[in-house]
Design an enzyme around this catalytic site. Structure first.
Site, PDB file in Angstrom:
ATOM      1  N   LYS A   1     -12.947  -5.077  -2.939  1.00  0.00           N
ATOM      2  CA  LYS A   1     -13.586  -3.917  -3.549  1.00  0.00           C
ATOM      3  C   LYS A   1     -12.583  -2.948  -4.147  1.00  0.00           C
ATOM      4  O   LYS A   1     -12.890  -2.199  -5.062  1.00  0.00           O
ATOM      5  CB  LYS A   1     -14.400  -3.152  -2.497  1.00  0.00           C
ATOM      6  CG  LYS A   1     -15.852  -3.560  -2.392  1.00  0.00           C
ATOM      7  CD  LYS A   1     -16.598  -2.617  -1.484  1.00  0.00           C
ATOM      8  CE  LYS A   1     -16.655  -1.221  -2.089  1.00  0.00           C
ATOM      9  NZ  LYS A   1     -17.414  -0.277  -1.264  1.00  0.00           N
TER      10      LYS A   1
ATOM     11  N   LYS B   1      -7.473 -12.382  -4.575  1.00  0.00           N
ATOM     12  CA  LYS B   1      -8.526 -12.389  -3.567  1.00  0.00           C
ATOM     13  C   LYS B   1      -9.609 -11.367  -3.903  1.00  0.00           C
ATOM     14  O   LYS B   1      -9.303 -10.279  -4.387  1.00  0.00           O
ATOM     15  CB  LYS B   1      -7.923 -12.078  -2.193  1.00  0.00           C
ATOM     16  CG  LYS B   1      -8.884 -12.264  -1.033  1.00  0.00           C
ATOM     17  CD  LYS B   1      -8.205 -11.949   0.275  1.00  0.00           C
ATOM     18  CE  LYS B   1      -7.920 -10.460   0.410  1.00  0.00           C
ATOM     19  NZ  LYS B   1      -7.548 -10.084   1.789  1.00  0.00           N
TER      20      LYS B   1
ATOM     21  N   LYS C   1       0.811  -1.213   0.000  1.00  0.00           N
ATOM     22  CA  LYS C   1       0.000   0.000   0.000  1.00  0.00           C
ATOM     23  C   LYS C   1       0.848   1.268   0.000  1.00  0.00           C
ATOM     24  O   LYS C   1       0.448   2.289  -0.548  1.00  0.00           O
ATOM     25  CB  LYS C   1      -0.941   0.015   1.207  1.00  0.00           C
ATOM     26  CG  LYS C   1      -1.999  -1.083   1.156  1.00  0.00           C
ATOM     27  CD  LYS C   1      -2.911  -1.048   2.369  1.00  0.00           C
ATOM     28  CE  LYS C   1      -3.961  -2.136   2.302  1.00  0.00           C
ATOM     29  NZ  LYS C   1      -4.861  -2.134   3.478  1.00  0.00           N
TER      30      LYS C   1
END
Length: 326
Positions: free
Chosen positions: A195, A192, A111
């Site tokens: 959203k 996986k 991230k």
């Protein structure tokens, strides 16, 4: 009775990966453990989010969890920021964890992406997660594969703290649900379900309408040979559909492969099973959203119960490191 704790971010509409991989197992835990479940709104601040959206999504997450079957008479459901001990213990643990440990966290690498402007909270996120767990003397923590590294860090921090200051924290064990634990993206079955990445067609939300579910499952990626078989390596798309069918019906997904000759029949069965499994949850959710005051009352009661346990643990740790009590 063992104590179980887990948490979920208020990130908007939950999807099948959240439901089959975590929430449905929490419902079962209520009857076999002293269960604590937390909506981790502080963790949501590691990324940019509108304040109004965060408040709305936090309340919505509570509605979804209650609609899924969490019962305030059988578990403790609360909001992370409503219990100040989470922030207090985090500082003590940040003075126990090391930079090297946090740099090795794969989620931060993914991230953060090497950006200089990345938020410090994203870097220290695993320490706040450790505080969430250790405050409640949790024996078991149900976690997905992507959180196992964070749980191992929690165990390391707890062990180091106990070595320095005495027997302060319970060192938790990870529990990994076997069925439906890793629901994959319908459009990219090597990834996986999430959203935040991939096509919207790849993610089925638990509040999706029957028509939306049928459309997404019908467009799910399979392969070209037309053979329905359980083979995670060679046939990840078909295997994912079988996994979803098994999770929705409670049957062995590998055994289900022999019941279908064509992909169309399998997809039809998956759609039907998902619609049937989600219908009671969706009905209860609508009832709860019509009574936000009642949901807030449940969260206040849960936070009061959680705070009694968390504050006692924090004071035990604060005393151990030498902080002067007020």
């Amino acid at each position: 009775m063992a104590r179980v704790l887990s948490g979920i971010q208020p990130s908007g509409d939950l999807h099948l990966g959240n439901y089959f991989g975590a929430v449905r197992n929490w419902v079962q835990d209520q009857d076999t453990a002293d269960a604590y479940f937390c909506i981790v709104d502080l963790h949501a601040l590691t990324l940019s989010i509108d304040p109004g959206v965060l408040r709305r999504q936090t309340l919505d997450a509570a509605c979804v969890l209650l609609a899924s079957g969490l019962d305030p008479a059988r578990c403790t459901l609360f909001v992370q920021s409503h219990v100040p001990a989470h922030q207090q213990l985090t500082w003590l643990l940040e003075c126990t964890a090391t930079m090297g440990e946090l740099r090795r966290m794969t989620q931060f690498k993914d991230k953060g992406g090497g950006q200089e402007s990345v938020r410090v909270g994203l870097f220290t996120y695993p320490v706040l997660m450790a505080a969430d767990i250790l405050l409640y003397d949790a024996d078991q923590v149900p976690v997905g594969d992507d959180q196992r590294q964070h749980l191992e860090l929690t165990r390391e921090i707890a062990g180091r703290f106990n070595h320095r200051y005495g027997d302060i924290f319970t060192v938790p064990q990870a529990t990994i649900p076997k069925v439906g634990a890793r629901v994959m993206d319908l459009q990219a079955p090597d990834r996986k379900m999430s959203k935040s990445s991939g096509s919207p067609l790849g993610t089925v939300g638990i509040m999706d309408s029957p028509d939306e579910i049928v459309r997404k499952v019908k467009k799910a990626v399979t392969d070209t040979d037309g053979v329905v078989a359980w083979d995670p390596s060679a046939k990840p798309g078909v295997t994912n559909l079988l996994s979803l069918l098994g999770a929705a019906t409670g049957q062995d997904p590998e055994a289900l492969a022999g019941s279908y000759d064509r992909y169309g029949d399998l997809k039809g069965a998956v759609s039907e099973a998902l619609i049937e499994a989600l219908a009671p949850l969706q009905d209860h959710y609508r009832e709860l959203t019509d009574d936000p005051g009642g949901v807030m009352a449940i969260l206040r009661e849960g936070s009061t119960r959680a705070a009694q346990v968390a504050e006692a643990t924090y004071l035990r740790a604060a005393d151990a490191v030498g902080l002067l009590r007020p």
